[in-house]
Design a protein around this motif. Structure first.
Motif, PDB file in Angstrom:
ATOM      1  N   TYR A   1       2.061   2.930  -3.150  1.00 15.27           N
ATOM      2  CA  TYR A   1       1.148   3.739  -3.964  1.00 15.27           C
ATOM      3  C   TYR A   1       0.662   4.991  -3.258  1.00 15.27           C
ATOM      4  O   TYR A   1      -0.236   5.658  -3.742  1.00 15.27           O
ATOM      5  N   GLU A   2       1.218   5.261  -2.117  1.00 15.14           N
ATOM      6  CA  GLU A   2       0.857   6.505  -1.413  1.00 15.14           C
ATOM      7  C   GLU A   2       1.816   7.617  -1.828  1.00 15.14           C
ATOM      8  O   GLU A   2       3.009   7.362  -2.024  1.00 15.14           O
TER       9      GLU A   2
ATOM     10  N   ALA B   1       7.208   5.980  -1.059  1.00 19.70           N
ATOM     11  CA  ALA B   1       6.846   5.247  -2.278  1.00 19.70           C
ATOM     12  C   ALA B   1       8.045   5.069  -3.202  1.00 19.70           C
ATOM     13  O   ALA B   1       8.157   4.059  -3.899  1.00 19.70           O
TER      14      ALA B   1
ATOM     15  N   ILE C   1       8.278  -4.796  -5.453  1.00 17.70           N
ATOM     16  CA  ILE C   1       6.813  -4.948  -5.565  1.00 17.70           C
ATOM     17  C   ILE C   1       6.461  -6.378  -6.006  1.00 17.70           C
ATOM     18  O   ILE C   1       5.588  -7.026  -5.426  1.00 17.70           O
TER      19      ILE C   1
ATOM     20  N   GLU D   1       0.830  -1.209   0.000  1.00 16.63           N
ATOM     21  CA  GLU D   1       0.000   0.000   0.000  1.00 16.63           C
ATOM     22  C   GLU D   1       0.860   1.252   0.000  1.00 16.63           C
ATOM     23  O   GLU D   1       0.570   2.229  -0.698  1.00 16.63           O
TER      24      GLU D   1
END
Ligand code: ADP
Length: 392
Positions: free
Chosen positions: A190-191, A196, A204, A187
């Protein structure tokens, strides 16, 4: 469990005959002969007092047999006021003919001393009914005894199941936690923000793969739980108790000494001193160990190596492994060998029925454990199974 004391009526005056039989095929013949004899006796003495005959199957009413301290069937018992007379042996019908006149005389004497014949007639029917009732009472108390026993067994099984379910739920948490951590980490990728940027495509992919592996593990654990629920059912009775695996393994291995010597095979044992007790049925686990060691010896050539090892795998489980350096089991057959009657084509010349591993699987599933094999063809096989740790 409380034993049920047999209840017999306070009989007075007249008699009742109880013919005890069992389920053997010739019992029907015995009943027929005694009935025929009784009929002949009644017909040939039309003035005789009627004496009722009741057939009692000892298998259904063991308490009644116990009450009369019967040691064998068939047996005919004349039940009177406060005494009873047992006639046993293969010629009950002829002994009945022998005793009949005496019993009739006893009845006549009783009648002669009685002042009120109508009251006595009542007494007779009460007595006969009372014996019949007592037979029913004993049958029912026997049924209650059996039901209570079933209840105790079922309660113990339920308690065992409860404990195992919480153990399985506990085990499910590990892959679930690992998957959640991987997803939460992803998560972050993607912030918006600095964090990130640290997520390279390789990282990933690694996290996604890890999540997939954990989900697969969860799935196979759920399959195992479902199989366990199906496989542990009624047809295999287990009585789990605190069990010392180290001692059991030593006993089982000792019983294979001569087989090992005959094939010049070497046995290596690695069971830690501090292995915890398991909660399992000693006889059933012994069958599993014996089957696996026997297979290892049977399928491994002369001079082969066999190993038995145990390990405290998780807080809740102990794992036992039986390894050999025999021919191994092809990957495609590693599941089917646990099916009934399955044998590898190459092993058809060896003794066996293909039932051993199926039995092992049933036993282990009944303990809510797992059994499986790791093997590379040509290098050997390693059979593993798990058992729950004993919690005092
Ligand atoms: P059985 O030994 O009577 O045939 P099992 O159910 O115990 O029955 O085993 C099923 C099959 O699995 C065997 O016939 C054999 O082909 C294979 N097998 C079992 N144990 C081993 C082993 N240790 N090494 C190689 N093959 C094995």
């Amino acid at each position: 469990m409380e034993a049920h004391a047999p209840v017999l009526p306070e009989a007075s005056g007249p008699f009742k005959l109880l013919l005890f039989i069992d389920k053997r095929p010739n019992s029907t013949e015995q009943v027929r002969r005694v009935r025929k004899q009784l009929k002949t006796l009644i017909e040939s003495h039309p003035d005789a007092e009627p004496i009722g005959l009741e057939i009692v199957d000892v298998t259904n009413q063991p308490y009644l047999a116990e009450h009369f301290k019967l040691v064998a069937t068939p047996a005919l018992i004349k039940v009177a006021a406060d005494t009873h007379q047992v006639i046993a042996g293969s010629d009950i019908a002829s002994q009945l003919a022998h005793w009949w006149p005496r019993w009739q005389k006893e009845l006549a004497d009783t009648r002669a001393t009685s002042e009120d014949t109508s009251a006595e007639a009542d007494a007779e029917s009460i007595t006969v009914d009372a014996v019949a009732q007592s037979v029913e009472i004993l049958r029912l108390s026997d049924e209650i005894f059996r039901l209570n026993q079933d209840k105790e067994t079922l309660s113990a099984q339920l308690a065992f199941k409860d404990r195992i379910i919480s153990m399985m739920a506990h085990d499910l948490r590990n892959p679930l936690t690992a998957a959640s951590i991987a997803i939460e980490t992803l998560e972050l990728a993607y912030e918006p923000g600095e964090k990130a940027k640290k997520f390279t495509p390789a990282l990933i992919v690694h996290l996604l793969r890890n999540t997939k592996v954990q989900i697969r593990t969860i799935n196979s654990m759920i399959t195992e739980i479902l199989q366990t629920a199906r496989g542990s059912s009624a047809n295999l009775q287990v009585s789990p108790q605190r069990l010392n695996l180290q001692k059991l393994c030593a006993d089982v291995m000792a019983s294979f000494e001569s087989k090992l010597t005959a094939k010049h095979q070497h046995l290596d044992v690695d069971i830690p001193q501090d292995l915890p007790y398991v909660y399992a049925d000693c006889d059933q686990v012994q069958r599993v160990l014996s089957n696996l060691i026997d297979n290892a010896i049977k399928y491994t050539p002369i001079n082969g190596k066999i190993g038995v090892a145990a390990l405290h795998r998780t807080t809740e489980k102990v794992q036992i492994s039986i390894r050999d350096n025999g021919p191994g089991i092809p990957r495609d057959n590693q599941k089917s060998i646990f099916e009934e009657n399955f044998r590898l084509q190459r092993d058809h010349s060896k003794d066996g029925y293909g039932l051993g591993l199926a039995l092992c699987q049933r036993v282990i599933r009944a303990h809510y454990g797992q059994i499986w094999v790791d093997s590379k063809q040509g290098e050997g096989s390693c059979f593993h199974f798990t058992l729950p740790v004993y919690r005092g």
